[in-house]
Scaffold this motif. Structure first.
Motif, PDB file in Angstrom:
ATOM      1  N   SER A 261       0.982  -0.942  -0.190  1.00  0.00           N
ATOM      2  CA  SER A 261       0.163  -0.019   0.136  1.00  0.00           C
ATOM      3  C   SER A 261       1.460   1.101   0.466  1.00  0.00           C
ATOM      4  N   LEU A 262       2.371   1.249   1.035  1.00  0.00           N
ATOM      5  CA  LEU A 262       3.239   2.279   1.090  1.00  0.00           C
ATOM      6  C   LEU A 262       3.960   2.749  -0.396  1.00  0.00           C
TER       7      LEU A 262
ATOM      8  N   LEU B 130       3.067   6.332  -3.009  1.00  0.00           N
ATOM      9  CA  LEU B 130       3.824   6.602  -3.528  1.00  0.00           C
ATOM     10  C   LEU B 130       4.607   6.524  -4.564  1.00  0.00           C
ATOM     11  N   GLY B 131       3.928   5.793  -5.351  1.00  0.00           N
ATOM     12  CA  GLY B 131       4.028   5.360  -6.108  1.00  0.00           C
ATOM     13  C   GLY B 131       5.521   5.550  -7.284  1.00  0.00           C
TER      14      GLY B 131
ATOM     15  N   ALA C 295       6.184   8.926   4.582  1.00  0.00           N
ATOM     16  CA  ALA C 295       4.767   8.474   4.636  1.00  0.00           C
ATOM     17  C   ALA C 295       5.158   6.756   5.803  1.00  0.00           C
ATOM     18  N   ALA C 296       5.859   5.970   5.271  1.00  0.00           N
ATOM     19  CA  ALA C 296       5.997   4.775   6.842  1.00  0.00           C
ATOM     20  C   ALA C 296       5.576   5.277   8.015  1.00  0.00           C
ATOM     21  N   ALA C 297       5.839   6.438   8.376  1.00  0.00           N
ATOM     22  CA  ALA C 297       5.778   6.796   9.771  1.00  0.00           C
ATOM     23  C   ALA C 297       4.247   7.337   9.891  1.00  0.00           C
ATOM     24  N   ALA C 298       4.065   7.941   8.925  1.00  0.00           N
ATOM     25  CA  ALA C 298       2.446   8.415   9.180  1.00  0.00           C
ATOM     26  C   ALA C 298       1.483   7.406   9.619  1.00  0.00           C
ATOM     27  N   ARG C 299       1.964   6.445   8.475  1.00  0.00           N
ATOM     28  CA  ARG C 299       0.313   5.666   8.595  1.00  0.00           C
ATOM     29  C   ARG C 299       1.051   3.842   9.345  1.00  0.00           C
ATOM     30  N   GLY C 300       2.529   4.280  10.347  1.00  0.00           N
ATOM     31  CA  GLY C 300       2.089   3.263  10.847  1.00  0.00           C
ATOM     32  C   GLY C 300       2.612   1.692  10.573  1.00  0.00           C
ATOM     33  N   TYR C 301       3.361   1.990   9.231  1.00  0.00           N
ATOM     34  CA  TYR C 301       4.230   1.030   8.930  1.00  0.00           C
ATOM     35  C   TYR C 301       5.893   0.795   9.371  1.00  0.00           C
TER      36      TYR C 301
ATOM     37  N   VAL D 111      10.516   0.710  -1.594  1.00  0.00           N
ATOM     38  CA  VAL D 111      10.049   0.672  -0.569  1.00  0.00           C
ATOM     39  C   VAL D 111      10.889   0.010   0.329  1.00  0.00           C
ATOM     40  N   SER D 112      11.488  -1.547   0.227  1.00  0.00           N
ATOM     41  CA  SER D 112      12.253  -2.097   0.741  1.00  0.00           C
ATOM     42  C   SER D 112      13.658  -1.421   0.951  1.00  0.00           C
ATOM     43  N   ASN D 113      14.284  -1.687  -0.154  1.00  0.00           N
ATOM     44  CA  ASN D 113      15.575  -0.674  -0.628  1.00  0.00           C
ATOM     45  C   ASN D 113      16.089   0.706   0.768  1.00  0.00           C
ATOM     46  N   ALA D 114      14.864   1.746   0.560  1.00  0.00           N
ATOM     47  CA  ALA D 114      14.771   2.274   1.712  1.00  0.00           C
ATOM     48  C   ALA D 114      15.561   1.794   3.122  1.00  0.00           C
ATOM     49  N   TYR D 115      15.009   1.012   3.398  1.00  0.00           N
ATOM     50  CA  TYR D 115      15.487  -0.270   5.022  1.00  0.00           C
ATOM     51  C   TYR D 115      16.574  -0.673   4.882  1.00  0.00           C
TER      52      TYR D 115
END
Length: 366
Positions: A13-14, A18-19, A46-52, A25-29
């Motif tokens: 969903s994230l 974000l498109g 965006a992840a922090a705002a969504r609780g991911y 997204v995985s690489n960000a971590y």
């Protein structure tokens, strides 16, 4: 109308919001170096705002075939790993070697009386195992081998030729301590050691069982000392050897008490661990026995407290041992994941030891 709260975000969903791709997204971590700083910051915000919280590590392990952890099999209770100074130094070396490798450490504490080896070792989520000081017949070693993972033995068993090994030459390492007592003039010497067998035994050791003892680290230290005493003309069958199954404070103190009350004529006590030697120093102090004027004492390990107290002891590189075992396992793990067959015989690394003269040896005075 009450507005429904937005649910907790997922990687998918994230990425859709974000498109970007799910890999991005995985690489960000997991691989931040593959993204620009601005893109990574946007994803994390965006992840922090969504609780991911980030990619599921269990899902990642299934995908990559890696648990992201290295097991350390200890045949001791878990508390021992944090209370025994030599073990603490060993684990610090393991942590040092694995730092930056994306592998954490998982302690697998198989207490000295545990029997359910296959379940304990089999359920550990690890990519490889360092087996720390067990008997060759120990079922935990057999269970670890059965998993087919990269495996390194540290300390013992040393004679399994198809297993990688890191350790020291215990028989040779103890000799300088024994020689120092002999050269100081001692002839009535006692030996304190920790367990020689998997089965519990606390008390005097029959000299006839020593050569066949299953736990070679303590066996070799005792035999190495006896060989040095024998070369000096001491009747080795008359040298008292007393063991304790557990190497903790209470057992070390009781071993010292047993030695010095049942053999009051000894003028020196050679110990195969510093913990044992510290027990002797404490008991001697409480009984008003002056060290070294009335009693000489030697240890083995070179732990910090022993050196602070001036103990005459054998210095073994516990931290370097842990680091060597960790590096060896990581190298084997890389080859295993790349499906590379072993090149030559299993690696073996024997580390050097030295003797610290200290201040606890003097000519016999009792």
């Amino acid at each position: 109308m009450v507005k429904r709260a937005r649910g907790r975000g997922t990687l998918a969903s994230l990425a859709a919001e974000l498109g970007v791709s799910r890999t991005t997204v995985s690489n960000a971590y997991n691989h931040p170096d593959q993204l620009s700083a601005q893109l990574r910051e946007r994803i994390l915000a965006a992840a922090a705002a969504r609780g991911y919280p980030g990619p599921d590590p269990m899902a990642r392990s299934l995908r990559t075939r890696r648990a992201g952890s290295i097991g350390v099999l200890l045949t001791e209770h878990l508390t021992y790993a944090f209370e025994d100074a030599a073990s603490v130094d060993f684990l610090a070396g393991m942590a040092e070697a694995t730092s930056g490798s994306e592998s954490s450490l998982t302690l697998i504490p198989a207490g000295p009386s545990e029997t359910d080896a296959s379940a304990l070792v089999g359920r550990a989520a690890v990519d490889g195992v360092v087996v720390y000081s067990v008997a060759q017949s120990d079922p935990h070693l057999a269970a670890a081998r059965a998993r087919g993972l990269p495996l390194v033995v540290c300390d013992q068993p040393k004679d399994v030729i198809d297993l990688p090994f890191v350790g020291i030459d215990d028989r040779a390492a103890i000799r300088p301590a024994a020689r120092a007592l002999v050269e100081a003039g001692h002839r009535r010497i006692g030996i304190l050691a920790i367990r020689l067998e998997r089965d519990r035994h606390d008390g005097p050791v029959d000299p006839a069982v020593l050569p066949g003892a299953a736990l070679h680290v303590q066996r070799d230290r005792v035999l190495g000392a006896l060989e040095e005493f024998g070369a000096a003309g001491i009747a080795t069958e008359c040298v008292p050897v007393i063991t304790r199954h557990i190497n903790d404070h209470a057992n070390c103190l009781s071993a010292a008490r047993e030695m010095l009350t049942t053999h009051p004529d000894v003028t020196a006590v050679l110990c195969t661990t510093d913990s044992m030697a510290l027990g002797v120093l404490e008991y001697a102090r409480d009984q008003g026995i002056a060290v070294p004027r009335e009693l000489s004492v030697t240890g083995f390990d070179g732990i910090r407290n022993a050196l602070i107290m001036g103990l005459s002891t054998v210095l073994q590189p516990n931290r370097a041992k842990g680091a060597a075992a960790g590096r060896m396992l990581l190298s084997l793990l890389d080859a295993h994941l790349a499906d590379q067959p072993p090149a030559g015989p299993p690696p073996r690394e024997i580390l050097d030891t030295s003797f610290h003269a200290g201040t606890t040896i003097a000519p016999p005075g009792r």
